[in-house]
Design an enzyme around this catalytic site. Structure first.
Site, PDB file in Angstrom:
ATOM      1  N   ASN A 156       0.834  -1.203   0.000  1.00 33.93           N
ATOM      2  CA  ASN A 156       0.000   0.000   0.000  1.00 33.93           C
ATOM      3  C   ASN A 156       0.868   1.251   0.000  1.00 33.93           C
ATOM      4  OD1 ASN A 156      -2.638   1.509   0.543  1.00 33.93           O
ATOM      5  ND2 ASN A 156      -1.391   2.137   2.292  1.00 33.93           N
ATOM      6  N   ASP A 227       1.882   6.728  -0.161  1.00 31.48           N
ATOM      7  CA  ASP A 227       1.080   5.702  -0.822  1.00 31.48           C
ATOM      8  C   ASP A 227       1.628   5.381  -2.202  1.00 31.48           C
ATOM      9  OD1 ASP A 227      -0.511   5.807   1.373  1.00 31.48           O
ATOM     10  OD2 ASP A 227      -2.320   6.491   0.353  1.00 31.48           O
ATOM     11  N   ASP A 257      -0.940  -6.466   3.672  1.00 31.43           N
ATOM     12  CA  ASP A 257      -1.232  -5.390   4.606  1.00 31.43           C
ATOM     13  C   ASP A 257      -2.137  -4.343   3.959  1.00 31.43           C
ATOM     14  OD1 ASP A 257      -0.633  -3.835   7.096  1.00 31.43           O
ATOM     15  OD2 ASP A 257       0.245  -2.443   5.646  1.00 31.43           O
ATOM     16  N   HIS A 261      -7.000  -0.260   1.589  1.00 34.88           N
ATOM     17  CA  HIS A 261      -6.501   1.106   1.454  1.00 34.88           C
ATOM     18  C   HIS A 261      -5.667   1.311   0.198  1.00 34.88           C
ATOM     19  CE1 HIS A 261      -7.915   2.148   5.468  1.00 34.88           C
ATOM     20  NE2 HIS A 261      -7.408   1.002   5.889  1.00 34.88           N
ATOM     21  N   GLU A 293      -5.604  -8.237   4.909  1.00 37.08           N
ATOM     22  CA  GLU A 293      -6.177  -7.415   5.974  1.00 37.08           C
ATOM     23  C   GLU A 293      -7.219  -6.467   5.382  1.00 37.08           C
ATOM     24  OE1 GLU A 293      -4.653  -4.286   9.413  1.00 37.08           O
ATOM     25  OE2 GLU A 293      -3.742  -4.231   7.422  1.00 37.08           O
TER      26      GLU A 293
END
Length: 555
Positions: A156, A227, A257, A261, A293
């Site tokens: 991410n 990001d 992870d 997002h 996740e």
């Protein structure tokens, strides 16, 4: 006082397991069961003199019992106070003996932080943890014990100190106010989200640009974690090379992870990214495993199974607000617990038939089970037992098996040193720099609990053994036995590959007698028993007598 449960219903046909594998186990591991009565054979346990040791039946697939390790705090092999990969290797016999056959390592790549979720080099091991050679040795040692190893894959974002990011920032800062970046000059400008303006979300200004020529970057988690732009084809090619690198080192899977997002507003894009990387890795290793996740409710997790990737952590059932701990505490009924399991199976399998649930109690971002259950040993054991009867691959956070606790909400205090011994400090780490507590436990260390058959650790060991002897637990299609299911007791059948077992729960704190006559459990025999105290479970003349907060498997 024993409460009597009387049920009647026409029994259904029971089918026995056709194939058992591996070696016989010591009978002492299976305390808590005894069987008597005409025509009934003995079950595993230590309560009667005619017990037999059951056999392991471990299937070599992606259903595993996982142990989550924060390497920094786990075991120090070289005396510098920091856990390392060789320390994990030294404890593999302990992990395997507990019954775990999978390990998830939290981030191990070079990083400026203690937690290492901000990677500076995706092709190496952080020096405080060891070397690539140490990692290769760990993989080999894991595989020699039948343990699969998955590692955290953090895509991410990267570290703000990663060469990709620093090079891109230096290039952008050199541009005039009217000058547009040229990806042929600096391809890394496409690896991140850069803009001349602060857009919606969390954006930070890059350093060094002239006044009037400012550039900004997105960093939803922090300024140190810019990001990544996962729509960039050049970056995706780079990530494929990174995946190749770790697969060649023998890694069996990735824990993804922050999967929800990748793009804060586009779940469809996030799902396509997961599917792309999973599909790519499966081309190299058809047995590759991915667990992601997605910290959200059931409906969101349901939508993410459309990615056709194996597993998502079952956050709705976890922690103090989840059905597992609520059932252990007595604030949710046994009926609620089994109905939740059935609903999850029906809902998720309808989206992706090959899904593998990933239940857990708490993880590195949450306060520990001991905190949630206020060090109530019986409730902590029961929470373990409930989770270990659930479908999928359970994940246990290191130290959970001995009742370690945390203080406050700081992440460092959730990642404290593993409590190996109260008398021998060998290998015990110093923990994260900003940790504000000691080891902190109301319960004994590992070495003492290993010697205590009634300890939390021993309960975990029996619960894991139960899963390793009954593959139906992880894989079986669930049927609720309605006439045995209510507020304080519940029964389910699990069927897998022509084999059916039953799981019987008593969540009351008082003893209960459950009459199996006329139900689908009639004629079954006790296989495994989990009790929070020393009192055992008995089956006599079709009646199962269960102490408070107990679970048994019948076959």
């Amino acid at each position: 006082m024993v409460k009597q449960k009387q049920r009647t219903k026409t029994p259904v046909k029971q089918r026995l397991l056709s194939l058992c594998l591996a070696i016989a186990l010591l009978t002492a591991l299976l305390s808590g069961c005894s069987t008597s009565g005409t025509g009934e054979s003995a079950a595993q346990g230590t309560d009667s003199g005619s017990e037999t040791a059951a056999e392991l039946n471990i299937v070599d697939d992606n259903y595993r019992n996982y142990y989550e390790i924060f390497v920094y705090s786990f075991y120090d092999s070289d005396g510098d106070g920091i856990g390392d990969l060789n320390g994990v290797a030294e404890k593999l016999d302990y992990i395997a003996d507990m019954g775990f056959n999978g390990i998830w390592l939290m981030p191990i790549m070079p990083s400026p932080s203690y937690h290492k979720y901000d990677v500076t080099d995706y092709y190496d091991i952080d020096p405080v943890y060891g070397t690539i050679e140490d990692f290769e040795n760990l993989v080999e040692e894991c595989h020699s014990r039948g343990i699969r190893l998955i590692i955290d894959m953090v895509i991410n974002h990267s570290s703000s100190q990663h060469e990709w990011f620093t090079t891109a920032c230096e290039y952008l800062a050199s541009l005039d106010a009217e000058e547009e970046p040229d990806v042929t000059v600096c391809p890394y400008v496409e690896y991140y989200h850069f803009s001349r303006e602060q857009e919606s979300g969390v954006w930070y200004e890059i350093p060094g640009a002239a006044e009037g020529a400012e550039w900004y970057y997105e960093g939803e988690f922090s300024s140190e974690m810019p990001d990544l732009n996962l729509e960039c084809e050049a970056l995706k090619s780079e990530l494929e090379s990174i995946a190749d690198f770790w697969l060649e080192k023998g890694v069996d899977g990735f824990r993804m992870d922050a999967a929800m997002h990748f793009d804060e507003t586009n779940g469809e894009l996030n799902r396509s990214i997961l599917n792309w990387l999973y599909t790519y890795c499966c081309e190299t290793n058809p047995d590759f495993y991915m667990v992601s996740e997605v910290w959200a409710g059931s409906s969101t997790i349901e939508s993410y199974y459309a990615s056709e990737t194996p597993s998502f952590f079952n956050f709705p059932n976890s922690s103090v607000d989840g059905v597992i701990e609520k059932t252990a505490m007595g604030t949710a009924t046994a009926e609620k617990f089994v109905n939740t399991m059935l609903t999850d199976q029906q809902t998720y399998s309808a989206v992706y038939a090959d899904y593998i649930d990933a239940p857990f109690l708490t993880n590195h971002d949450q306060v520990r089970v001991a905190n949630n259950l206020q060090n109530n040993e019986s409730n902590m054991k029961m929470a373990c037992g409930l989770m270990m009867t659930m479908n999928g691959s359970p994940f246990v956070y290191y130290g959970e098996e001995i009742g370690m606790m945390s203080k406050g909400q700081s992440d460092e205090n959730k990642r404290i040193p593993m409590y190996w011994s109260d008398t021998d400090t060998t290998g015990i780490t110093v923990g994260p720099e900003n940790m504000t507590q000691g080891i902190g436990s109301a319960f004994a260390a590992v070495d003492a609990q290993l010697e205590d058959e009634t300890s939390i650790l021993s309960y975990y060991k029996k619960a894991l053994l139960m899963r390793n002897q009954n593959p139906e637990i992880a894989r079986g299609e669930i049927t609720i036995v309605e006439e045995l299911t209510g507020e304080d007791t519940a029964a389910i059948l699990k069927t897998w590959e022509e084999s059916t077992i039953a799981i019987l729960y008593s969540t009351d704190t008082e003893a209960v007698a459950v009459d199996l006559t006329g139900t689908a459990l009639e004629g079954m025999e006790l296989q495994n028993c989990l009790t929070v105290g020393e009192e055992g479970i008995t089956l006599t003349d079709g009646v199962v007598t269960m102490p408070g907060q107990s679970i048994c498997v019948l076959r």
